[in-house]
Design a protein around this motif. Structure first.
Motif, PDB file in Angstrom:
ATOM      1  N   MET A 118      -8.427  -3.200  -8.250  1.00 54.99           N
ATOM      2  CA  MET A 118      -7.199  -2.967  -7.500  1.00 54.99           C
ATOM      3  C   MET A 118      -7.389  -1.715  -6.661  1.00 54.99           C
ATOM      4  SD  MET A 118      -3.332  -2.115  -8.725  1.00 54.99           S
ATOM      5  CE  MET A 118      -1.999  -2.119  -7.502  1.00 54.99           C
ATOM      6  N   VAL A 119      -7.345  -1.879  -5.355  1.00 56.98           N
ATOM      7  CA  VAL A 119      -7.357  -0.745  -4.443  1.00 56.98           C
ATOM      8  C   VAL A 119      -5.894  -0.382  -4.206  1.00 56.98           C
ATOM      9  CG1 VAL A 119      -7.976   0.098  -2.155  1.00 56.98           C
ATOM     10  CG2 VAL A 119      -9.537  -1.423  -3.378  1.00 56.98           C
ATOM     11  N   ASP A 120      -5.433   0.651  -4.898  1.00 55.17           N
ATOM     12  CA  ASP A 120      -4.020   0.996  -4.899  1.00 55.17           C
ATOM     13  C   ASP A 120      -3.736   2.095  -3.890  1.00 55.17           C
ATOM     14  OD1 ASP A 120      -1.403   1.578  -5.398  1.00 55.17           O
ATOM     15  OD2 ASP A 120      -1.662   2.101  -7.515  1.00 55.17           O
ATOM     16  N   ALA A 121      -3.231   1.690  -2.722  1.00 53.75           N
ATOM     17  CA  ALA A 121      -2.819   2.652  -1.696  1.00 53.75           C
ATOM     18  C   ALA A 121      -1.306   2.616  -1.517  1.00 53.75           C
ATOM     19  CB  ALA A 121      -3.520   2.338  -0.364  1.00 53.75           C
ATOM     20  N   ALA A 179     -13.547  -9.226  -5.797  1.00 60.47           N
ATOM     21  CA  ALA A 179     -12.206  -9.499  -5.270  1.00 60.47           C
ATOM     22  C   ALA A 179     -11.357  -8.232  -5.352  1.00 60.47           C
ATOM     23  CB  ALA A 179     -11.539 -10.629  -6.055  1.00 60.47           C
ATOM     24  N   VAL A 180     -10.369  -8.115  -4.470  1.00 65.90           N
ATOM     25  CA  VAL A 180      -9.541  -6.911  -4.436  1.00 65.90           C
ATOM     26  C   VAL A 180      -8.062  -7.272  -4.494  1.00 65.90           C
ATOM     27  CG1 VAL A 180      -8.853  -4.877  -3.111  1.00 65.90           C
ATOM     28  CG2 VAL A 180     -11.255  -5.557  -3.174  1.00 65.90           C
ATOM     29  N   GLU A 181      -7.360  -6.554  -5.355  1.00 67.32           N
ATOM     30  CA  GLU A 181      -5.899  -6.647  -5.473  1.00 67.32           C
ATOM     31  C   GLU A 181      -5.277  -5.460  -4.758  1.00 67.32           C
ATOM     32  OE1 GLU A 181      -2.670  -5.924  -9.080  1.00 67.32           O
ATOM     33  OE2 GLU A 181      -4.557  -6.948  -9.549  1.00 67.32           O
ATOM     34  N   VAL A 182      -4.186  -5.692  -4.046  1.00 68.01           N
ATOM     35  CA  VAL A 182      -3.463  -4.617  -3.372  1.00 68.01           C
ATOM     36  C   VAL A 182      -1.983  -4.723  -3.717  1.00 68.01           C
ATOM     37  CG1 VAL A 182      -5.055  -4.267  -1.433  1.00 68.01           C
ATOM     38  CG2 VAL A 182      -3.295  -6.052  -1.278  1.00 68.01           C
ATOM     39  N   GLU A 183      -1.265  -3.631  -3.502  1.00 68.80           N
ATOM     40  CA  GLU A 183       0.165  -3.585  -3.809  1.00 68.80           C
ATOM     41  C   GLU A 183       0.949  -3.385  -2.523  1.00 68.80           C
ATOM     42  OE1 GLU A 183       3.040  -0.508  -6.219  1.00 68.80           O
ATOM     43  OE2 GLU A 183       1.275  -1.280  -7.277  1.00 68.80           O
ATOM     44  N   LEU A 184       1.893  -4.293  -2.260  1.00 74.19           N
ATOM     45  CA  LEU A 184       2.789  -4.169  -1.104  1.00 74.19           C
ATOM     46  C   LEU A 184       4.138  -3.709  -1.613  1.00 74.19           C
ATOM     47  CD1 LEU A 184       3.599  -4.478   1.840  1.00 74.19           C
ATOM     48  CD2 LEU A 184       3.979  -6.928   1.428  1.00 74.19           C
ATOM     49  N   GLY A 185       4.595  -2.557  -1.116  1.00 69.66           N
ATOM     50  CA  GLY A 185       5.751  -1.898  -1.692  1.00 69.66           C
ATOM     51  C   GLY A 185       5.251  -0.796  -2.603  1.00 69.66           C
ATOM     52  N   ARG A 186       6.103  -0.352  -3.514  1.00 70.01           N
ATOM     53  CA  ARG A 186       5.707   0.749  -4.390  1.00 70.01           C
ATOM     54  C   ARG A 186       6.480   0.661  -5.690  1.00 70.01           C
ATOM     55  NH1 ARG A 186       7.442   4.755  -1.456  1.00 70.01           N
ATOM     56  NH2 ARG A 186       5.626   4.751  -0.107  1.00 70.01           N
TER      57      ARG A 186
END
Length: 288
Positions: free
Chosen positions: A108-111, A137-144
């Motif tokens: 998870m690339v958490d930005a 594979a990469v997981e990302v977060e939309l929102g916070r």
């Protein structure tokens, strides 16, 4: 390398297609890893071993290799995921190991700490491109998400995911797994959780069959809420304290009266029991 045969994506896409959830259990030591694998094999369930960057920084390549061996040599599909990789030094460690051939199945690339979606994309994209070259594979977060856990920075200003921006966000980052903010939070819920299932339903319409959805912030959630989230498109479910706290409690109590190997076995079995409960609750038991 490519993502064509990526283990995490294969596990999650099958789960999404067949309507069950995958336990992504946070592991802090080798006993937890062994316990998760034993429970998964006993229940014939796919699973994901995951851990935080602080654990990777502590054990580095040998620890990751141990986890990969345990997962990939199991008799059921198990992947290894790095959760909440935020700091550049942790991302560099994970990706440099991947480039040396010791590669997570996913990270998870958490930005999500970024002020805007555009900044989030700009921070994540280079890491996503680098990971994909290694078949990661990469997981990302939309929102916070609000809150914090296990050494992660504490976030006080939550921001719900806007489903209308999700497709452009995924295309912008190039990521392949999405973690939405729907009222979930890291840590304990002061008030009963109020999840925006409408956001999940919209994301499910947009991404079904292409981008798996991951649920964070699962401490103390009632069983029915887990089931509802799976029905509305969640396939990866991150679990931390449910297993961690049971394991730690059993280990500390058993060490007071039993030989060390016996205490470890007691605690590991308690951890396994938590995993087994989630395999059955999420519907993944018997799906391997």
């Amino acid at each position: 390398m490519s993502l064509e045969n990526n283990r995490t994506l294969a596990i999650l896409r099958k789960a999404e297609e067949e309507g069950y959830g995958i336990l992504a259990q946070t592991c802090y030591d080798a006993n937890c890893v062994i316990g998760l694998v034993r429970a998964a094999e006993r229940c014939r369930s796919p699973a994901i071993i995951q851990f935080f960057p602080v654990t990777l920084a502590f054990g580095k390549g040998p620890w990751l290799q141990f986890c990969l061996n345990a997962a990939h040599q199991a008799s059921v599909p198990i992947a290894v995921n790095l959760d909440h990789a935020t700091d550049p030094e942790h991302l560099e460690l994970a990706l440099s190991l991947a480039e040396q051939g010791i590669a997570f199945d996913s990270i998870m690339v958490d930005a999500s700490h970024a002020e805007t979606d555009e900044e989030n994309i700009a921070l994540a994209r280079p890491y996503v491109e680098r990971a994909e070259k290694c078949g990661v594979a990469v997981e990302v977060e939309l929102g916070r998400l609000e809150g914090g856990e296990a050494g992660l920075r504490v976030i006080s200003d939550a921001k719900l995911t806007n489903p209308e921006k999700a497709l452009a966000f995924i295309e912008g980052t190039g990521a392949t797994v999405l973690a939405p903010s729907i009222g979930n939070l890291h840590g304990s819920y002061i008030n009963p959780p109020n999840f925006r299932q409408d956001i999940l339903k919209d994301l499910q319409k947009t991404f079904k069959g292409s981008v798996p959805l991951c649920l964070h912030g699962t401490d103390q959630l009632p069983d029915e809420l887990f089931r509802e989230c799976i029905k509305n498109g969640i396939s990866k479910i991150n679990i931390n304290s449910w297993g961690r706290d049971v394991y730690a409690k059993h280990l500390s109590e058993a060490l007071a009266s039993k030989p060390f190997p016996d205490a470890v076995e007691d605690a590991t079995q308690a951890f396994e029991a938590v995993c087994e409960r989630f395999f059955h609750l999420f519907g993944s038991a018997g799906k391997a």
